[in-house]
Design a protein around this motif. Structure first.
Motif, PDB file in Angstrom:
ATOM      1  N   VAL A  93      40.394 -87.616 -37.604  1.00  0.00           N
ATOM      2  CA  VAL A  93      39.669 -88.040 -38.671  1.00  0.00           C
ATOM      3  C   VAL A  93      39.874 -89.434 -39.053  1.00  0.00           C
ATOM      4  CG1 VAL A  93      39.132 -87.655 -41.287  1.00  0.00           C
ATOM      5  CG2 VAL A  93      39.238 -85.568 -39.440  1.00  0.00           C
ATOM      6  N   ALA A  94      41.226 -89.704 -39.351  1.00  0.00           N
ATOM      7  CA  ALA A  94      41.806 -91.131 -39.716  1.00  0.00           C
ATOM      8  C   ALA A  94      41.062 -92.046 -38.629  1.00  0.00           C
ATOM      9  CB  ALA A  94      42.914 -91.133 -39.947  1.00  0.00           C
ATOM     10  N   LYS A  95      41.306 -91.906 -37.252  1.00  0.00           N
ATOM     11  CA  LYS A  95      41.127 -92.324 -36.138  1.00  0.00           C
ATOM     12  C   LYS A  95      39.755 -92.970 -36.118  1.00  0.00           C
ATOM     13  CE  LYS A  95      44.839 -91.152 -33.330  1.00  0.00           C
ATOM     14  NZ  LYS A  95      45.294 -90.143 -32.014  1.00  0.00           N
ATOM     15  N   LYS A  96      38.863 -92.003 -36.293  1.00  0.00           N
ATOM     16  CA  LYS A  96      37.271 -92.009 -36.460  1.00  0.00           C
ATOM     17  C   LYS A  96      37.002 -92.869 -37.615  1.00  0.00           C
ATOM     18  CE  LYS A  96      34.692 -88.512 -34.842  1.00  0.00           C
ATOM     19  NZ  LYS A  96      34.092 -87.261 -34.588  1.00  0.00           N
ATOM     20  N   LEU A  97      37.573 -92.760 -38.630  1.00  0.00           N
ATOM     21  CA  LEU A  97      36.931 -93.515 -39.837  1.00  0.00           C
ATOM     22  C   LEU A  97      37.359 -95.065 -39.648  1.00  0.00           C
ATOM     23  CD1 LEU A  97      38.181 -91.154 -42.679  1.00  0.00           C
ATOM     24  CD2 LEU A  97      35.766 -91.885 -42.015  1.00  0.00           C
ATOM     25  N   GLU A  98      38.586 -95.213 -38.858  1.00  0.00           N
ATOM     26  CA  GLU A  98      39.225 -96.690 -38.527  1.00  0.00           C
ATOM     27  C   GLU A  98      37.913 -97.422 -37.858  1.00  0.00           C
ATOM     28  OE1 GLU A  98      42.713 -96.029 -36.663  1.00  0.00           O
ATOM     29  OE2 GLU A  98      44.053 -96.512 -38.408  1.00  0.00           O
ATOM     30  N   LYS A  99      37.226 -96.746 -36.892  1.00  0.00           N
ATOM     31  CA  LYS A  99      36.163 -97.457 -36.015  1.00  0.00           C
ATOM     32  C   LYS A  99      35.020 -97.646 -36.687  1.00  0.00           C
ATOM     33  CE  LYS A  99      38.220 -95.019 -32.024  1.00  0.00           C
ATOM     34  NZ  LYS A  99      37.873 -93.991 -31.053  1.00  0.00           N
ATOM     35  N   GLN A 100      34.558 -97.091 -38.098  1.00  0.00           N
ATOM     36  CA  GLN A 100      33.400 -97.160 -38.671  1.00  0.00           C
ATOM     37  C   GLN A 100      33.307 -98.703 -39.286  1.00  0.00           C
ATOM     38  OE1 GLN A 100      31.211 -94.935 -38.358  1.00  0.00           O
ATOM     39  NE2 GLN A 100      32.996 -93.991 -37.080  1.00  0.00           N
ATOM     40  N   PRO A 101      32.120 -99.401 -39.095  1.00  0.00           N
ATOM     41  CA  PRO A 101      32.094-100.934 -39.544  1.00  0.00           C
ATOM     42  C   PRO A 101      32.237-100.863 -41.026  1.00  0.00           C
ATOM     43  CG  PRO A 101      29.732 -99.746 -38.930  1.00  0.00           C
ATOM     44  CD  PRO A 101      30.941 -98.809 -38.390  1.00  0.00           C
ATOM     45  N   GLU A 102      32.029-100.185 -41.836  1.00  0.00           N
ATOM     46  CA  GLU A 102      31.956-100.288 -43.185  1.00  0.00           C
ATOM     47  C   GLU A 102      33.125-100.166 -43.788  1.00  0.00           C
ATOM     48  OE1 GLU A 102      30.478 -96.144 -42.206  1.00  0.00           O
ATOM     49  OE2 GLU A 102      29.699 -98.044 -41.805  1.00  0.00           O
ATOM     50  N   VAL A 103      34.171 -99.404 -42.896  1.00  0.00           N
ATOM     51  CA  VAL A 103      35.532 -99.146 -43.602  1.00  0.00           C
ATOM     52  C   VAL A 103      36.288-100.680 -43.265  1.00  0.00           C
ATOM     53  CG1 VAL A 103      37.627 -97.817 -43.070  1.00  0.00           C
ATOM     54  CG2 VAL A 103      35.190 -96.872 -42.943  1.00  0.00           C
ATOM     55  N   THR A 104      37.052-100.877 -44.208  1.00  0.00           N
ATOM     56  CA  THR A 104      37.984-102.272 -44.169  1.00  0.00           C
ATOM     57  C   THR A 104      39.319-101.821 -44.221  1.00  0.00           C
ATOM     58  OG1 THR A 104      37.859-102.207 -46.588  1.00  0.00           O
ATOM     59  CG2 THR A 104      36.143-103.496 -45.493  1.00  0.00           C
ATOM     60  N   ALA A 105      39.990-100.611 -44.800  1.00  0.00           N
ATOM     61  CA  ALA A 105      41.376-100.280 -44.880  1.00  0.00           C
ATOM     62  C   ALA A 105      41.501 -98.625 -44.696  1.00  0.00           C
ATOM     63  CB  ALA A 105      42.035-100.852 -46.008  1.00  0.00           C
ATOM     64  N   VAL A 106      42.396 -98.209 -43.976  1.00  0.00           N
ATOM     65  CA  VAL A 106      42.409 -96.620 -43.881  1.00  0.00           C
ATOM     66  C   VAL A 106      43.948 -96.377 -43.728  1.00  0.00           C
ATOM     67  CG1 VAL A 106      42.144 -94.725 -42.470  1.00  0.00           C
ATOM     68  CG2 VAL A 106      40.338 -96.252 -42.708  1.00  0.00           C
ATOM     69  N   SER A 107      44.296 -95.249 -44.496  1.00  0.00           N
ATOM     70  CA  SER A 107      45.835 -94.668 -44.454  1.00  0.00           C
ATOM     71  C   SER A 107      45.512 -93.229 -44.461  1.00  0.00           C
ATOM     72  CB  SER A 107      46.445 -95.388 -45.319  1.00  0.00           C
ATOM     73  OG  SER A 107      47.632 -94.841 -45.308  1.00  0.00           O
ATOM     74  N   PRO A 108      46.326 -92.736 -43.669  1.00  0.00           N
ATOM     75  CA  PRO A 108      46.385 -91.185 -43.624  1.00  0.00           C
ATOM     76  C   PRO A 108      47.702 -90.958 -44.660  1.00  0.00           C
ATOM     77  CG  PRO A 108      47.591 -91.750 -41.560  1.00  0.00           C
ATOM     78  CD  PRO A 108      46.766 -93.112 -42.237  1.00  0.00           C
ATOM     79  N   LEU A 109      47.653 -89.704 -45.070  1.00  0.00           N
ATOM     80  CA  LEU A 109      48.630 -89.276 -45.980  1.00  0.00           C
ATOM     81  C   LEU A 109      49.267 -87.895 -45.013  1.00  0.00           C
ATOM     82  CD1 LEU A 109      47.289 -90.997 -48.065  1.00  0.00           C
ATOM     83  CD2 LEU A 109      48.042 -89.468 -49.738  1.00  0.00           C
ATOM     84  N   ARG A 110      50.306 -88.110 -44.446  1.00  0.00           N
ATOM     85  CA  ARG A 110      50.960 -87.193 -43.567  1.00  0.00           C
ATOM     86  C   ARG A 110      52.222 -86.671 -44.002  1.00  0.00           C
ATOM     87  NH1 ARG A 110      50.252 -89.841 -37.754  1.00  0.00           N
ATOM     88  NH2 ARG A 110      48.279 -89.511 -38.419  1.00  0.00           N
ATOM     89  N   GLN A 111      52.279 -85.519 -44.221  1.00  0.00           N
ATOM     90  CA  GLN A 111      53.373 -84.855 -44.888  1.00  0.00           C
ATOM     91  C   GLN A 111      54.244 -84.087 -43.774  1.00  0.00           C
ATOM     92  OE1 GLN A 111      53.002 -82.201 -48.087  1.00  0.00           O
ATOM     93  NE2 GLN A 111      53.322 -83.770 -49.729  1.00  0.00           N
ATOM     94  N   ALA A 112      55.607 -84.630 -43.749  1.00  0.00           N
ATOM     95  CA  ALA A 112      56.530 -84.008 -42.670  1.00  0.00           C
ATOM     96  C   ALA A 112      57.661 -83.559 -43.358  1.00  0.00           C
ATOM     97  CB  ALA A 112      56.858 -85.238 -41.708  1.00  0.00           C
ATOM     98  N   PRO A 113      58.136 -82.216 -43.026  1.00  0.00           N
ATOM     99  CA  PRO A 113      59.174 -81.594 -44.003  1.00  0.00           C
ATOM    100  C   PRO A 113      60.370 -82.350 -43.089  1.00  0.00           C
ATOM    101  CG  PRO A 113      58.395 -79.940 -42.243  1.00  0.00           C
ATOM    102  CD  PRO A 113      57.363 -81.166 -42.360  1.00  0.00           C
ATOM    103  N   ALA A 114      61.536 -82.509 -43.998  1.00  0.00           N
ATOM    104  CA  ALA A 114      62.748 -83.202 -43.668  1.00  0.00           C
ATOM    105  C   ALA A 114      63.820 -82.911 -44.670  1.00  0.00           C
ATOM    106  CB  ALA A 114      62.406 -84.724 -43.464  1.00  0.00           C
ATOM    107  N   LYS A 115      65.048 -83.013 -44.139  1.00  0.00           N
ATOM    108  CA  LYS A 115      66.094 -82.985 -45.121  1.00  0.00           C
ATOM    109  C   LYS A 115      66.636 -84.441 -45.448  1.00  0.00           C
ATOM    110  CE  LYS A 115      70.464 -80.258 -45.574  1.00  0.00           C
ATOM    111  NZ  LYS A 115      71.346 -79.439 -44.776  1.00  0.00           N
ATOM    112  N   ILE A 116      66.162 -84.619 -46.914  1.00  0.00           N
ATOM    113  CA  ILE A 116      66.299 -86.199 -47.563  1.00  0.00           C
ATOM    114  C   ILE A 116      67.640 -86.129 -48.353  1.00  0.00           C
ATOM    115  CG2 ILE A 116      65.269 -87.930 -48.449  1.00  0.00           C
ATOM    116  CD1 ILE A 116      62.605 -86.550 -47.938  1.00  0.00           C
ATOM    117  N   GLY A 117      68.536 -86.847 -48.072  1.00  0.00           N
ATOM    118  CA  GLY A 117      69.974 -86.951 -49.134  1.00  0.00           C
ATOM    119  C   GLY A 117      70.462 -85.428 -49.144  1.00  0.00           C
ATOM    120  N   GLY A 118      70.419 -84.776 -48.186  1.00  0.00           N
ATOM    121  CA  GLY A 118      70.865 -83.278 -48.379  1.00  0.00           C
ATOM    122  C   GLY A 118      70.090 -82.355 -48.777  1.00  0.00           C
TER     123      GLY A 118
END
Length: 848
Positions: A549-574
């Motif tokens: 979806v993000a890749k497709k939106l990046e290619k649209q002529p009217e879009v100037t900036a795109v960022s996905p919000l991608r959540q990844a489980p992890a162990k952070i600081g214990g």
């Protein structure tokens, strides 16, 4: 005394009708609530039990982190576990289950299933080529990619049949599938309005899991094998990361979940039933005060001939018991109708409710009878006790005794103490953050009681403030003001009935409007993006969104900036948590965050930014090294490059999406943020929607859409609140009618004299109407004032979690509420005013 009490009940049928109506409405609400929630709960439980008919033992993976504490991939069951389960002694068959989100589009491109539960699953044929969970009614089972089978309810809603094509979305991109067949199912989610699409097993595993993996394995017992025996046999072949449960236990657990889910609705509705009954207490007390006043001489004669105080009080309570019993029976019958009506109303809103009979449990009948009788007896106890205390000689010489100065001083002192304590508790709670909910709720209840006790004292100055307006109506206005303050206790009880309802309505309106303003402000401040794209469906956890979806939106002529919000489980600081992957080049254009330290400068790679609360809890600052263990078990060190002020929309640890993507078991996003040329316009939104294939499951929302979506929840909640509190307002109307009828009765001689000296019938009607209007507005002013105070106090709690919260006073709505109070007064005065005007002049003058 018993015969006397029962005769008195029959002798005052018209006036007791008010009490019966007040109690009946409250009881009807209680019984209707119990009937409705029990009926819906039983229907869902029965439906869920049917869903487990073919399941004797269910095998599921442990939903926990691996032994090392590293967040691993979603646990699954292998084909080997399925094969072993099918061969255990006592097993007739074993079925592998795979499920995941699947949105179906109707003919108009809208999503089927109402977002309740839009699921896809696998058709797992047994040795006979059939899946015992589903019965095909049309066509055949899906056999290859590009085919699906559709549940019959969804097929009916979407007007689909076997052979048609349908647009489907699993995690973003639109797929066009051919409907191979239509089936029926006992799945409780489908019965409740959801949709279910079935793929062949291989395709379903590819879409929702991995080849050769299942979310659950259902084992069917052979004839003569119990569920417990089969579970014992299955337990012996299970791997360490799996567990088994009997179908009966699963059904019981789901039934308990349904019961708990319905209990919150039941509690909320019973609260409003309690409010209606609480308001009804004022009416009942007023009614019995009137009846006791009418019979003061009669009671005095009974005392003179030997009746004790206890016997007099008991006779009044016997009357109350009889009235309460009649009202409870009628209210119970009305409640059954209300319960049936609520179920029909729920169905008419589009929600699918499983079929089932009305459930009237013995506890419902018992609760209704007890509530009706106990409330009536409690409300009548004080008037009965007061009547028994009047000395026989005093009672024979006066129809009613005015309250003593000492009694009023005691009442006002108690009211002032309660009011001060209530205000102090509310103010204390408002300064304690979310920990102050308990003290604030208790303080609010104490304050309402204190104001109720003080209402007779407050009535004189507040009603006196209306004198300049009442003078415009001449003698009728002057008499109305004097009548309103003649019996301050009765006026207070009547006004309090309206006050309670308007306090709740005003308080909730203030809170809802203020929260909405805060959310609008947050969306405006926190989001710089023009649009946010996400998966639709029911609320709760975010739906996985394909990175395509993000890749497709990046290619649209009217879009100037795109960022996905991608959540990844992890162990952070214990600690087990999650990282949010973003596009480091575009994110500063898409979010508006205030940095307390550092900035987005250099953000990317191993450099991250964190919200202030996360940084404080971990003692991080700019330059701190953060140890991280990714989902695949690999470790790394990230560096804090900035600490920003988080809010409900933007918070957590933001990292370069390219850093976490290689470590994710399945790469998915939960949102995509973007900016477009020209900003948020209808043309840009249409272009984006079209670029995404007019996907029924995807939501393309601007800031206003996000705020409006949240506003819908508040609007729905407020509308429900207004509807429920309408019951209390209806009861309050009866209270005003009751008070005016009592006032007209006590002043029959006075009204006759007024007529004799020249006040015409129109003047009498105007006098009664103005009195009613003044009393109602008095209650309205008190209710709105208390509601604003409680709304402000609750807002102080909310502001600790919503930094953009801002108090908004809905002047228009408060004016409407005051107008509603005035309308209640005018409406309630119609019958008493007409009755007063029709009194015979000579008979009234002769009346005692």
């Amino acid at each position: 005394m018993l015969r006397t009490a029962l005769r008195n009940v029959l002798a005052h049928k018209a006036r007791l009708l008010m009490t019966v109506l007040a109690v009946m409405l409250g009881v009807a609400f209680v019984s209707g609530t119990l009937v409705f929630t029990n009926t819906i709960s039983a229907a869902y439980q029965k439906s869920s039990e049917k869903g487990f008919d073919g399941v004797d033992v269910a095998i599921t993976p442990h939903k926990s982190d691996s032994g090392s504490g590293v967040p691993g991939p979603t646990p699954r069951l292998s084909q080997q576990v399925l094969d072993k389960a099918a061969k255990v002694p006592g097993a007739a068959s074993a079925t592998g289950v795979v499920k995941g989100f699947t949105a179906l589009a109707d003919r108009n491109g809208e999503m089927l299933g109402d977002g309740f539960s839009t699921l896809g699953g696998n058709y797992y044929p047994g040795p006979d080529g059939k899946d015992p969970r589903y019965t095909l009614t049309e066509g055949r089972a899906p056999k290859a990619a590009g085919e699906i089978a559709l549940d019959s309810k969804s097929a009916e809603k979407g007007h689909y049949k076997a052979g048609d094509t349908i647009r489907v979305s699993v995690n973003g991109p639109v797929r066009t599938e051919k409907i191979s067949g239509v089936f029926t199912t006992d799945d409780g989610n489908v019965a409740a309005g959801g949709s279910l699409a079935l793929y062949d097993n291989a395709t379903a595993q590819k879409l929702f899991a991995k080849p050769g993996q299942f979310d659950e394995i259902d084992v069917k017992a052979a004839a003569g094998t119990s569920q417990a025996a089969l579970k014992s046999a299955v337990d012996k072949v299970l791997p360490q990361d799996a567990e088994a449960a009997t179908g009966q236990k699963l059904a019981d657990d789901q039934a308990e979940q349904i019961k708990q889910g319905m209990s919150s609705m039941q509690t909320a509705m019973l609260v409003f039933a309690g409010i209606a009954l609480f308001v009804g207490i004022f009416i009942i007390a007023n009614t019995f005060t009137m009846l006791v006043a009418q019979r003061t001489k009669e009671l005095a004669l009974m005392r003179a001939v030997g009746a004790s105080r206890r016997q007099v009080t008991r006779s009044v309570l016997i009357e109350a018991t009889a009235v309460g019993a009649v009202a409870a029976v009628v209210g119970m019958a009305a409640g059954v109708g209300i319960g049936a009506g609520l179920r029909s109303l729920l169905s008419s809103t589009g929600a699918t409710v499983p079929d089932g009979p009305l459930v009237i449990e013995p506890t419902t009948v018992l609760a209704s009878l007890l509530v009706g009788v106990v409330v009536t007896v409690l409300a009548a106890w004080l008037p009965g006790r007061r009547a028994a205390k009047i000395p026989p000689v005093a009672a024979m010489s006066s129809v009613h005794a005015a309250p003593t100065t000492r009694g009023l001083v005691v009442r006002n002192t108690i009211g002032a103490l309660l009011g001060a304590a209530g205000v102090a508790l509310v103010l204390y709670g408002s300064g304690q953050g979310m920990d102050g909910k308990g003290p604030m709720a208790f303080g609010a209840a104490v304050l309402v009681i204190g104001v109720f006790v003080l209402t007779p004292l407050l009535s004189r100055p507040l009603i006196a403030a209306a004198a300049p307006v009442l003078r415009l109506f001449g003698m009728s206005g002057k008499l109305a003001r004097q009548n309103a303050v003649r019996n301050p206790r009765r006026t207070a009880a009547t006004a309090s009935a309206l006050m309670v309802g308007l306090t709740l309505i005003t308080g909730m309106t203030v809170i809802a409007g203020s929260v909405q303003k805060g959310i609008d402000q947050m969306a405006s401040d926190g989001l710089k993006s023009d649009y946010v794209v996400s998966m639709g469906g029911a609320g709760g956890a975010p739906r996985p969104l394909s990175p395509d979806v993000a890749k497709k939106l990046e290619k649209q002529p009217e879009v100037t900036a795109v960022s996905p919000l991608r959540q990844a489980p992890a162990k952070i600081g214990g600690k087990t948590d999650s990282l949010t992957g973003v596009n480091p080049k575009a994110i500063k254009q898409l979010v508006g965050v205030d940095f307390l330290d550092g900035s987005f400068s250099g953000f990317g790679g191993q450099k991250v930014v964190v919200d202030d609360k996360t940084a404080d809890s971990n003692h991080w600052k700019v330059g701190s090294a953060v140890p991280v263990t990714y989902q695949d078990g690999r470790s790394a060190k990230l560096t804090v490059g900035g600490v920003y002020e988080g809010n409900q929309m933007i918070r957590g640890v933001m990292v370069d999406a390219a850093t976490i993507t290689p470590h994710m078991a399945t790469v998915t996003d939960f949102q995509v943020m973007l900016k477009t040329k020209g900003g948020a316009t209808e043309a840009n939104k249409d272009a984006l929607t079209k670029a995404l294939g007019d996907n029924p499951a995807l939501q393309v929302q601007n800031k206003k859409d996000i705020s409006d979506g949240i506003a819908k929840l508040f609007t729905l909640m407020l509308n429900m609140l207004y509807g429920l509190l309408a019951m209390a307002v209806i009861v309050a109307v009866l209270g005003v009618i009751n008070t005016l009828a009592m006032s007209v009765f006590e002043r029959s001689q006075e009204i006759g004299m007024l007529r004799a000296i020249g006040l015409d019938r129109r003047g009498i009607k105007r006098m009664v109407r103005l009195e009613s209007l003044v009393i109602s507005l008095f209650g309205g002013v008190l209710g709105i004032g208390l509601g604003v105070f409680f709304g402000w106090a609750a807002g102080e709690l909310i502001s600790t979690g919503l930094s953009t919260y801002e108090l908004v006073l809905p002047w228009g709505r408060m004016g409407l509420f005051l107008a509603m109070a005035a309308f209640v007064g005018v409406l309630a005065a119609l019958w008493p005013a007409r009755r007063a005007a029709k009194l015979n002049m000579l008979e009234s003058i002769k009346a005692e």
